[in-house]
Design an enzyme around this catalytic site. Structure first.
Site, PDB file in Angstrom:
ATOM      1  N   ARG A   1      62.644  46.127  15.507  1.00  0.00           N
ATOM      2  CA  ARG A   1      63.567  45.087  15.075  1.00  0.00           C
ATOM      3  C   ARG A   1      62.918  43.724  14.869  1.00  0.00           C
ATOM      4  O   ARG A   1      63.017  43.145  13.790  1.00  0.00           O
ATOM      5  CB  ARG A   1      64.704  44.946  16.087  1.00  0.00           C
ATOM      6  CG  ARG A   1      65.789  43.987  15.614  1.00  0.00           C
ATOM      7  CD  ARG A   1      66.835  43.724  16.672  1.00  0.00           C
ATOM      8  NE  ARG A   1      67.445  44.958  17.157  1.00  0.00           N
ATOM      9  CZ  ARG A   1      68.310  44.998  18.168  1.00  0.00           C
ATOM     10  NH1 ARG A   1      68.637  43.890  18.793  1.00  0.00           N
ATOM     11  NH2 ARG A   1      68.831  46.134  18.563  1.00  0.00           N
TER      12      ARG A   1
ATOM     13  N   HIS B   1      69.024  52.794   8.188  1.00  0.00           N
ATOM     14  CA  HIS B   1      69.119  51.746   9.215  1.00  0.00           C
ATOM     15  C   HIS B   1      70.492  51.760   9.866  1.00  0.00           C
ATOM     16  O   HIS B   1      71.436  51.127   9.377  1.00  0.00           O
ATOM     17  CB  HIS B   1      68.854  50.389   8.543  1.00  0.00           C
ATOM     18  CG  HIS B   1      68.469  49.295   9.494  1.00  0.00           C
ATOM     19  ND1 HIS B   1      67.272  49.276  10.183  1.00  0.00           N
ATOM     20  CD2 HIS B   1      69.119  48.167   9.869  1.00  0.00           C
ATOM     21  CE1 HIS B   1      67.197  48.191  10.913  1.00  0.00           C
ATOM     22  NE2 HIS B   1      68.306  47.487  10.760  1.00  0.00           N
TER      23      HIS B   1
ATOM     24  N   TYR C   1      80.585  40.941  -4.113  1.00  0.00           N
ATOM     25  CA  TYR C   1      80.537  40.021  -5.246  1.00  0.00           C
ATOM     26  C   TYR C   1      79.114  39.811  -5.785  1.00  0.00           C
ATOM     27  O   TYR C   1      78.945  39.413  -6.929  1.00  0.00           O
ATOM     28  CB  TYR C   1      81.092  38.644  -4.848  1.00  0.00           C
ATOM     29  CG  TYR C   1      82.515  38.673  -4.386  1.00  0.00           C
ATOM     30  CD1 TYR C   1      83.541  39.087  -5.235  1.00  0.00           C
ATOM     31  CD2 TYR C   1      82.843  38.283  -3.090  1.00  0.00           C
ATOM     32  CE1 TYR C   1      84.851  39.117  -4.806  1.00  0.00           C
ATOM     33  CE2 TYR C   1      84.162  38.301  -2.649  1.00  0.00           C
ATOM     34  CZ  TYR C   1      85.160  38.728  -3.505  1.00  0.00           C
ATOM     35  OH  TYR C   1      86.452  38.755  -3.086  1.00  0.00           O
TER      36      TYR C   1
END
Length: 749
Positions: free
Chosen positions: A39, A85, A129
């Site tokens: 990570r 993931h 969007y």
């Protein structure tokens, strides 16, 4: 009833006893390792964390190459969290957004379409969007991934494969930097200029034994996407690159714009990396409202595409450099950007490394990729050459081949026996189309065979020569350097280097605090406040129960105050930070670190250049320069060494050349001041000798003007030089009873 089944390894009651400490250690270690490896820390080879690597891999499979049509970010995020993931969609989208922000990434890896946030700190639009595709930089990182350049491993659900590391033809770790907080360790790598990194890598390839100093000649410091000016010293920068730890003081870029008649404006056009402009503007506005930036009359944000913060000075006489210095001290217009090059070496070992080791890791990885791609290509060529050899045999004996295929029961076996072909060659012949029987095709096959044979010889030569390998890597790095050279808009250096201008501390104090008159009031119990203006009549002041006025004097908000305590320490307070005149103020003890058993002796205004006589209860004392008394911390400055029950009891600014000392035994002694040593700290020397009691009061005066005091009726008494002759002696004498009219409280008043 059925038989009761116990869990495996359990006791009779089905409970297994586990040591809590061991269980916690084991589980926390597993968590820590997953955080470090999976990570927070980037791989030194491609400069990516797993989430970024998975995003780019998913985009490659979606065919979002540079120049192709954009696709919705929702599709990318969906693929990443569904296949590679298994984390929250928002965290993956945030990572994707950051890769597209040209103010966060020096060389963006994602080309975004839509609202991807801005430098003000506003968030991006939702992923339904926005649209994205890869940039040329991302394509370079992935270059050769389909040619066995890197290892692949199974994904979390073992349904797909994902790359362990990317081929990394672009020096991404240093070029784009990285930030991350793991467990027990963190990383912070600022962005750099890609052309400079390539230069340093080429130097390292040519000179493997070079030093970090040699590499710093090519990489002078970070190159932030937001520009700015680095004012860190060269020695400090070099040490940071050698050790992998350090920092870079970075300031905003500004210039002065003349507006006619001697007036001007200061315009900031670049701010330090990582600073959100919206938060910065709020902070500056707060400081102006709180009168912490007295040199600034007005401030406005005129930013559009580019940053433009405009500051209007209070008057035309204000020094622009001094005004900016006050902003640098109080706001994020100056920021320290840390360097903590904590990365995963070989993809699994977290280590803090220097510039040379990071570059070495990258070029060694490039060599591994080159060798793997070469071997992959060699295997492909050998397979094709085998096929071509079979096809050429077929062309030379085309009629016989057709006859065997038409008449033989098992044409495959017949062809193998007749022409001594391999399985692969026979398959190629049998799969051949009729249209390729043209005479021209044979010429094409022979041409392809010759070209591939030549390429094969080149690859075999490359695999066998380390020198040739490094030459090829240097050529590849040179190509990247030219693609992102400093002559290109993206490659041009944005951050420059400079030095911080030194300003007078007194001028700086005025630049940070609005100069206004105040009256400082200190009570017997140690409460302090600052009344606005120079107040003469203090009779109307109210104090807490059993408290009353002890000290009062006029000063200014820019003044420093010296607080003397019985333990021999001196503390410094800022006039601008004193509580206001409403109420009783605040205890001085809250502002300084003074032990409960010690008290405040005196509070005075610091003016500088004067000398101070300090004296203890036991009658010891010395002279100290006022400039040596200023303390920079709450802990204060130890000036007079006093051992309990002795304590600092009097401080007097030196006036004249004689000292008058009176003891609690009512003995007065006058002696020359030059008998008292001047020191910066110490226990001092004996001023007067006592059989019992200690020092009551001390005063310095000019002998020619006589010794004065005030009695209980506030009348002033003066004893002239001639009349003082019987009290004049030497330091450490016992003294004599004072002249007639001296106050009963043994104070000079």
């Amino acid at each position: 009833m059925g038989e009761r089944i116990l869990p495996p390894g359990g006791g009779e009651d089905g409970v297994e006893n586990i040591n809590l400490r061991e269980a916690l250690e084991e589980r926390y270690l597993a968590y820590a390792l997953s955080t470090i490896m999976g990570r927070a820390l980037p791989d030194a080879r491609d400069g990516l964390k797993p989430v970024h690597r998975r995003i780019l891999h998913a985009m490659r499979l979606l065919k979002l190459d540079p120049g192709t049509a954009f696709k919705k970010c929702a599709r990318i995020v969906g693929d990443v969290i569904g296949k590679y993931h298994p984390h929250g969609d928002q965290s993956v989208y945030d990572a994707l957004v950051r890769l597209a922000q040209d103010f966060a990434q020096r060389y963006p890896l994602v080309d975004g379409q839509g609202n991807f946030g801005n430098i003000d700190g506003d968030n991006a639009a939702a992923y339904r969007y926005t649209e994205a595709r890869m940039t040329e930089v991302a394509a370079l990182l992935l270059e050769g991934i389909g040619e066995d350049a890197v290892d692949f491993r199974k994904t979390y659900n073992e349904e797909d494969d994902e790359p362990v590391v990317l081929p990394g033809a672009f020096p991404n770790l240093l070029a784009n930097g990285s930030q991350g907080i793991a467990v027990g360790m963190a990383t912070s790598i600022p962005p750099h200029n890609a052309a400079e990194i390539c230069d340093a890598a080429l130097h390292l390839i040519a000179n493997p034994d070079c030093t970090t100093r040699d590499l710093v000649a090519h990489v002078p410091g970070p190159d932030f996407p937001t520009g700015g000016i680095i004012i860190e010293g060269r020695a400090s920068i070099q040490e940071a690159y050698e050790t992998g730890r350090g920092g870079f003081r970075t300031r905003a870029r500004w210039h002065q714009e003349d507006t006619g008649r001697g007036t001007y404006l200061i315009v900031v056009t670049q701010i330090p990396y990582g600073v959100a402009k919206g938060r910065l503007i709020e902070k500056i506005a707060e400081l102006i409202i709180d009168k912490k930036l007295p040199l600034i009359a007005d401030f406005r944000d005129e930013s559009a595409e580019d940053i433009r913060l405009v500051f209007e000075p209070k008057s035309r006489n204000v020094d622009g450099g001094l005004m900016m210095e006050s902003l640098f001290r109080l706001t994020e217009l100056e920021s320290r950007i840390p360097l903590n090059m904590n990365v995963l070496m070989q993809g699994r070992i977290p280590r803090v490394v220097g510039l040379k080791e990071v570059l070495r890791e990258w070029v060694d990885h490039r060599r591994d990729v080159l060798l793997r791609r070469s071997r992959h290509r060699l295997a492909e060529i050998e397979r094709r050459l085998e096929v071509l050899a079979g096809l050429i045999i077929a062309y030379l004996n085309i009629d016989e081949v057709i006859h065997i295929i038409r008449t033989a029961d098992e044409p495959k076996k017949a062809l193998v026996v007749r022409f001594e072909l391999t399985e692969v060659q026979v398959e190629a012949i049998l799969n051949m189309r009729l249209r390729s029987l043209a005479k021209l095709e044979e010429i094409e096959l022979r041409k392809e065979h010759d070209e591939l044979s030549k390429e094969k010889d080149g690859i075999v030569k490359l695999i066998g020569s380390e020198a040739l390998q490094w030459k090829t890597i240097a050529w590849e790095i040179s190509k990247v350097k030219n693609q992102f050279s400093k002559d290109t808009p993206l490659g041009k250096r944005r951050t420059t280097f400079g030095e911080a201008t030194e300003h007078d501390e007194g001028a700086m104090a005025e630049a940070l605090v609005e100069r206004e008159p105040i009256t400082v009031v200190v009570s017997e119990k140690g409460w302090i406040r600052a009344l606005k203006g120079h107040v003469q009549d203090l009779s109307t002041l109210t104090f807490k129960t059993d408290d009353r006025l002890k000290i009062s004097f006029t000063a200014e908000t820019t003044s420093k105050l010296l607080v003397f305590a019985t333990n021999g320490k001196v503390f410094t307070l800022e006039g601008s930070k004193l509580p206001g005149g409403r109420g009783a103020g605040e205890p001085i003890r809250l502002m300084i670190d003074l032990e409960q058993e010690h008290d405040i002796v005196e509070v005075v205004q610091f003016k500088g250049g004067r000398k101070v006589l300090v004296a203890s209860k036991d009658g010891r004392g010395f002279v100290v320069p006022e400039d040596e008394l200023v303390a920079n911390t709450r802990k204060g400055k130890g000036v007079m060494g006093v051992d309990t029950p002795d304590e600092l009891t009097a401080i007097r600014f030196v006036e004249g050349e004689h000292v008058a000392v009176i003891g609690e035994n009512r003995k007065l002694l006058v002696f020359p001041l030059n008998q008292v040593p001047e020191m910066t700290r110490g226990k001092g020397v004996r001023l007067q000798k006592y059989k019992g009691g200690g020092l009551a009061d001390v005063k310095t005066f000019a002998l020619a003007e006589g010794l004065t005091w005030k009695d209980s009726s506030d009348r002033t008494w003066t004893v002239g030089e001639k009349d003082l002759s019987e009290w004049i002696g030497n330091r450490a004498d016992a003294g004599r009873l004072p002249p007639k009219g001296f106050p009963k409280n043994n104070k000079f008043g």
